[in-house]
Design a protein around this motif. Structure first.
Motif, PDB file in Angstrom:
ATOM      1  N   GLY A  49       0.788  -1.228   0.000  1.00 27.22           N
ATOM      2  CA  GLY A  49       0.000   0.000   0.000  1.00 27.22           C
ATOM      3  C   GLY A  49       0.816   1.272   0.000  1.00 27.22           C
ATOM      4  N   THR A 161     -10.329  -3.896 -11.321  1.00 28.06           N
ATOM      5  CA  THR A 161      -9.435  -3.495 -10.237  1.00 28.06           C
ATOM      6  C   THR A 161     -10.221  -2.799  -9.142  1.00 28.06           C
ATOM      7  OG1 THR A 161      -7.566  -3.249 -11.743  1.00 28.06           O
ATOM      8  CG2 THR A 161      -7.405  -2.133  -9.614  1.00 28.06           C
ATOM      9  N   THR A 163     -10.151  -1.307  -4.852  1.00 26.40           N
ATOM     10  CA  THR A 163      -9.244  -0.632  -3.914  1.00 26.40           C
ATOM     11  C   THR A 163      -9.661  -0.940  -2.492  1.00 26.40           C
ATOM     12  OG1 THR A 163      -8.858   1.168  -5.490  1.00 26.40           O
ATOM     13  CG2 THR A 163      -8.294   1.593  -3.188  1.00 26.40           C
ATOM     14  N   TYR A 181      -3.704   2.519   1.383  1.00 26.62           N
ATOM     15  CA  TYR A 181      -4.585   1.847   0.430  1.00 26.62           C
ATOM     16  C   TYR A 181      -3.756   1.129  -0.623  1.00 26.62           C
ATOM     17  CZ  TYR A 181      -3.667   5.375  -3.189  1.00 26.62           C
ATOM     18  OH  TYR A 181      -3.055   6.168  -4.136  1.00 26.62           O
ATOM     19  N   THR A 182      -4.382   0.166  -1.265  1.00 24.11           N
ATOM     20  CA  THR A 182      -3.751  -0.515  -2.386  1.00 24.11           C
ATOM     21  C   THR A 182      -4.827  -1.017  -3.337  1.00 24.11           C
ATOM     22  OG1 THR A 182      -2.036  -2.114  -2.996  1.00 24.11           O
ATOM     23  CG2 THR A 182      -3.686  -2.858  -1.412  1.00 24.11           C
ATOM     24  N   ASP A 183      -4.438  -1.225  -4.574  1.00 20.75           N
ATOM     25  CA  ASP A 183      -5.342  -1.763  -5.584  1.00 20.75           C
ATOM     26  C   ASP A 183      -5.194  -3.277  -5.635  1.00 20.75           C
ATOM     27  OD1 ASP A 183      -6.195   0.796  -6.282  1.00 20.75           O
ATOM     28  OD2 ASP A 183      -4.612   1.027  -7.779  1.00 20.75           O
TER      29      ASP A 183
END
Length: 270
Positions: A49, A161, A163, A181-183
């Motif tokens: 992230g 994708t 999140t 956060y990350t995808d």
């Protein structure tokens, strides 16, 4: 090892009341936490992230201990100005007086604290199977003017994708001070069933993560937080997984699109 993604680790003490054996296995500090991380049973915050920008996830909240608001252990999201949607395993066994909500900044220390009036845990929630892993929290007062997150009202299939965001735990056993956060790629129900077998319930769950390579995922402390689509609707609620960000073991989330009717029916009672 299957485990939910609620943070159970304090500096010096674990919150043990009402926890199952699998959860208690994660209530470790110091060297034990580091050993568990090496085994894949306990890992870092949002994996792969980066820090969220101010205003990027304005509806995101943290659940904290009313007796010690500096200890936040789960995430959630405002779906109305006075209602938070989170995971059932974050609230099961808790009274309204046990929980406060933190909101208003990406830096957890700068968030405001809000009291809770009522908690509604999903009918049919099973902490062993993680079926129906959602819960509603009614705030004592609305957060006037706060942005809210719309709910997916159907499971559209391939979400592309997605999140995920949260203030999850770090290797040292403390929470990330910043919202990360990350995808994560959507994982089909067939592929998730291939990974988890009968533990994946296609009627109430959805999966996301890099199935082939791992490396991006939610983890401990992120439970209850958002899995959001590219068009800005809540697709899933962080629930459980095997390890964190492991290849072949995607993150598992409560499927908001499939649970939409039950959630909105409960919301109407608050």
């Amino acid at each position: 090892m299957k485990h939910n993604r609620k943070n159970l680790v304090r500096i010096g003490a674990a919150v043990a009341a009402g926890l199952g054996a699998a959860a208690l296995a994660l209530s470790t500090t110091g060297a034990n936490a580091e050993e568990a991380a090496a085994d894949g049973d306990f890992d870092a915050q949002i994996i792969g992230g980066r820090p969220a920008a101010d205003g990027q996830f304005p509806w995101t909240v943290a659940l904290a201990d009313a007796a010690d608001p500096s200890f936040n252990y789960c995430g959630g999201q405002l779906i109305e100005e006075d209602v938070v949607l989170t995971a059932a395993h974050c609230t099961e066994g808790s009274a309204a007086a046990d929980v406060v909500i933190r909101h208003g900044d990406t830096d957890i220390a700068q968030t405001d604290v809000y009291e809770v009036a009522e908690i509604v845990v999903a009918d049919g929630f099973d902490g062993a199977t993680m079926v129906n892993d959602w819960s509603l929290i009614k705030l004592a007062e609305p957060i006037t003017g706060a942005e809210t997150l719309p709910l997916a009202d159907a499971d559209t299939g391939d979400w592309g994708t997605l999140t995920v965001a949260g203030w999850g735990t770090t290797e040292s056993g403390s929470m990330s001070p910043d919202l990360l956060y990350t995808d994560v790629p959507y994982v089909s129900a067939d592929d998730c069933a291939g990974a988890y077998g009968a533990e994946f319930d296609a009627a109430t769950m959805i999966c996301a993560g890099d199935l082939a390579n791992g490396g991006v995922d939610s983890c401990q402390g992120d439970s209850g937080g958002p899995l959001v689509s590219a068009d800005g609707v809540l697709v899933g609620i962080v629930s459980w997984g095997y390890g964190c960000a492991e290849a072949g073991n995607p993150g598992v989330y409560a499927n908001v699109g499939l649970l939409h009717g039950d959630i909105t029916a409960a919301l109407a009672t608050l």
